[in-house]
Design a protein around this motif. Structure first.
Motif, mmCIF file in Angstrom:
data_model
loop_
_atom_site.group_PDB
_atom_site.id
_atom_site.type_symbol
_atom_site.label_atom_id
_atom_site.label_comp_id
_atom_site.label_asym_id
_atom_site.label_seq_id
_atom_site.Cartn_x
_atom_site.Cartn_y
_atom_site.Cartn_z
ATOM 1 N N ASP A 163 0.749 -1.358 -0.089
ATOM 2 C CA ASP A 163 -0.026 0.064 0.055
ATOM 3 C C ASP A 163 0.893 1.372 -0.152
ATOM 4 O OD1 ASP A 163 0.783 0.473 2.704
ATOM 5 O OD2 ASP A 163 -1.076 -0.386 3.549
ATOM 6 N N SER A 164 0.190 2.434 0.131
ATOM 7 C CA SER A 164 1.061 3.906 -0.169
ATOM 8 C C SER A 164 1.924 3.912 1.202
ATOM 9 C CB SER A 164 -0.070 5.010 -0.151
ATOM 10 O OG SER A 164 -0.877 4.701 -1.231
ATOM 11 N N HIS A 165 1.904 3.304 2.127
ATOM 12 C CA HIS A 165 2.795 3.415 3.293
ATOM 13 C C HIS A 165 3.538 2.192 3.648
ATOM 14 C CE1 HIS A 165 0.436 6.929 3.784
ATOM 15 N NE2 HIS A 165 -0.705 6.416 3.493
ATOM 16 N N ASP A 166 3.868 1.367 2.655
ATOM 17 C CA ASP A 166 4.809 0.334 2.782
ATOM 18 C C ASP A 166 4.167 -0.929 3.473
ATOM 19 O OD1 ASP A 166 6.417 1.813 0.965
ATOM 20 O OD2 ASP A 166 7.719 2.317 2.523
ATOM 21 N N SER B 70 -5.878 7.999 -4.550
ATOM 22 C CA SER B 70 -5.724 7.968 -3.194
ATOM 23 C C SER B 70 -6.780 8.566 -2.216
ATOM 24 C CB SER B 70 -4.165 8.654 -3.012
ATOM 25 O OG SER B 70 -4.389 10.147 -3.277
ATOM 26 N N VAL B 71 -6.583 8.536 -0.917
ATOM 27 C CA VAL B 71 -7.426 9.389 -0.058
ATOM 28 C C VAL B 71 -7.284 10.718 -0.255
ATOM 29 C CG1 VAL B 71 -8.086 9.788 2.170
ATOM 30 C CG2 VAL B 71 -7.574 7.508 1.623
ATOM 31 N N ARG C 234 -6.341 -0.554 -2.204
ATOM 32 C CA ARG C 234 -7.135 0.463 -1.989
ATOM 33 C C ARG C 234 -7.852 0.591 -0.338
ATOM 34 N NH1 ARG C 234 -4.721 1.810 -5.191
ATOM 35 N NH2 ARG C 234 -3.669 3.049 -3.604
ATOM 36 N N ARG C 235 -8.143 -0.551 -0.120
ATOM 37 C CA ARG C 235 -8.734 -1.058 1.178
ATOM 38 C C ARG C 235 -7.793 -0.875 2.182
ATOM 39 N NH1 ARG C 235 -11.109 -5.789 -1.733
ATOM 40 N NH2 ARG C 235 -13.314 -5.296 -2.226
ATOM 41 N N SER C 236 -6.484 -1.450 1.857
ATOM 42 C CA SER C 236 -5.397 -1.058 3.070
ATOM 43 C C SER C 236 -5.149 0.390 3.191
ATOM 44 C CB SER C 236 -4.232 -1.967 2.324
ATOM 45 O OG SER C 236 -3.193 -1.795 3.433
ATOM 46 N N ASP C 237 -5.171 1.094 1.831
ATOM 47 C CA ASP C 237 -5.024 2.437 2.189
ATOM 48 C C ASP C 237 -6.138 3.285 3.108
ATOM 49 O OD1 ASP C 237 -2.638 2.700 0.821
ATOM 50 O OD2 ASP C 237 -3.305 4.145 -0.660
ATOM 51 N N ALA D 224 -5.898 5.100 6.986
ATOM 52 C CA ALA D 224 -6.381 6.658 7.120
ATOM 53 C C ALA D 224 -7.584 6.741 8.053
ATOM 54 C CB ALA D 224 -6.865 7.313 5.496
ATOM 55 N N GLN D 225 -8.265 5.497 8.150
ATOM 56 C CA GLN D 225 -9.646 5.787 8.742
ATOM 57 C C GLN D 225 -9.500 6.571 10.100
ATOM 58 O OE1 GLN D 225 -11.730 2.206 8.808
ATOM 59 N NE2 GLN D 225 -10.475 1.315 10.291
#
Length: 461
Positions: free
Chosen positions: A72-75, A305-306, A438-441, A445-446
């Motif tokens: 994901d975007s944050h490794d 992305s979010v 996308r779900r992992s991102d 973020a949530q």
């Protein structure tokens, strides 16, 4: 008459050519070759090999975990995609040697885009470059070619605290004067790296700049977009600056759009020019209608992305609703018709919901795939809208069936899952991995504030 006994010169093998290229680069001072690809978050990833290993890398690739497809975007690695649900697996990252470039701003390194191959030497189901190659071949089989180009917006800071390198005004030569050394080096380096530029200017908002890359074939357009990022980052560093390509750099800022321009051709004929309604040919209208029909799912790939969804605000030139217009900067699909002055070659459609978090190979692939489907099905194009529909009532938008583009991950997943055409372009395996990422991102973020989410994406691209 006696026949000549002189043998023709031997044709060098690929290995011999690679070895010669490595020797020439080493003599010029190159120490390593950085092999680059973009992951499913639009983030450039790479492996660097010493220059004396270039020939080996070209022949056999370098080892790469298959799990990059679900990074994901944050490794963080997600195992939510069934096809990549264990830590086992390896692919080979192979440089595309004919795209090898010695970097002007990093003279000790050369750069090449990479392809992800399996043990059989064929592209894996998760190789984003081959996804685009398939759509280019699909267009060619139907008698079409596509031209594409990117406009890259970025924020230029003097430090990690986002002190602006210039404070505008937009399009002002005074703004560029404040970053004169950077601008000069950037244009020099882009030209040397083989990235042709149409223009450079200060954009709206403090510290923002835009570089327009000349249109070309789709694969070259994606390669150039990736190479331009590296070149911009290096030029900024050389001048003591820092570039951010993030969709949103700070909560109060405008954000960075990477406008994706495309046109569809038959031979030398631009099909976005014709004698039909709005100056389009039948095929050109079908291409645009295909983009419009699939725009929600396309946007989930081109601006995923979010922070991308945060940027999609009405009345902000961000393309928040699914409609098209002629020269309308509020339209996510902005048709730029031919003119007497520019001629037919310049007619194109600009897509605004596009930014650095979209993998450029996948972005162009879904655009081409959706446009070709529109031509194949002879889709009818509705009338253009020239207003700022963000000022309309919801009832008025509903009466014309104008939808808001996805602004939550759940909405993104839904439009991707429900769209068979985009699923077919991506392939079932890559589409599954993409949705998992996308779900992992979203999970990352949530529980964070929007300020923290934006900060977490600021320097990723």
């Amino acid at each position: 008459m006696a026949l000549s006994t002189v043998s023709p010169p031997a044709i060098p093998t690929p290995e011999e050519l690679w070895a010669r290229a490595a020797e020439e680069l080493a003599t010029a001072g190159v120490k390593g070759v950085t092999i680059v690809w973009a992951d499913n978050n639009g983030i450039p990833r790479s492996q660097t090999v010493p220059i004396d290993q270039l020939s080996s890398a070209a022949a056999y690739g370098v080892s790469l975990s298959s799990l990059f497809a679900v990074l994901d975007s944050h490794d963080g690695t997600t195992f939510a995609h069934e096809g990549l649900s264990t830590p086992s697996g390896e692919v080979r990252l192979v440089p595309v040697i004919d795209r090898l470039v010695r970097l002007k701003g990093q003279p000790a390194f050369a750069w090449a885009p990479g392809r992800q191959l399996g043990a059989d030497g064929c592209p894996t189901a998760y190789d984003q470059r081959s996804v685009l190659e398939r759509q280019v071949e699909r267009a060619q089989d139907a008698g079409f070619t596509v031209r594409a180009g990117y406009e890259l917006e970025f924020y230029l800071a003097r430090d990690a605290e986002l002190t602006p390198a210039h404070r505008g005004p937009a399009y002002s030569p005074t703004a560029l004067l404040r970053v004169d050394e950077f601008a000069a080096q950037l244009l020099t380096d882009l030209a040397a790296d083989g990235v042709p530029v149409g223009q450079l200017h200060a954009e709206h908002g403090a510290a923002r700049l835009k570089v327009s890359i000349t249109a070309t074939d789709p694969i070259s357009a994606a390669d150039r977009q990736m190479l331009a990022r590296q070149t911009i980052h290096a030029a900024a560093r050389a001048q003591g600056l820092r570039a951010s390509f993030a969709p949103v750099v700070d909560v109060a800022g405008i954000g960075n759009v990477w406008r994706l321009h495309s046109s569809i051709w038959r031979g030398r004929e631009n099909l976005l020019v014709g004698d039909g309604p709005h100056g389009l040919s039948k095929a050109g209208a079908g291409y645009l209608a295909g983009l419009l029909r699939d725009l929600p799912a396309i946007a989930a790939v081109t601006a995923p992305s979010v922070p991308s969804m945060t940027r999609l605000r009405p009345s902000a030139f961000s393309g928040a609703y699914a409609f098209w217009g002629i020269g309308n900067r509020e339209a996510p699909l902005r048709f730029l018709p031919s003119t007497t002055m520019l001629g037919s070659a310049h007619a194109n459609v600009e897509m605004t919901p596009s930014d650095a978090s979209g993998n450029p190979y996948l972005a162009l692939a879904v655009v081409i795939g959706a446009g070709l489907a529109g031509i194949e099905e002879s889709l009818k194009l509705p009338d253009p809208i020239q207003d700022d529909i963000g000022t309309w009532t919801e009832d008025k938008r509903s009466s014309l069936k104008i939808r808001r583009l996805p602004i939550t991950t759940d909405e993104q997943i839904a439009v991707l899952t429900e769209n068979p055409r985009i699923e077919q372009v991506l392939g079932a395996d890559l589409a599954g991995a993409y949705r998992a990422v996308r779900r992992s991102d979203h999970l990352w973020a949530q529980d964070r504030s929007i300020e923290d989410v934006i900060e977490g994406h600021r320097w990723l691209y």
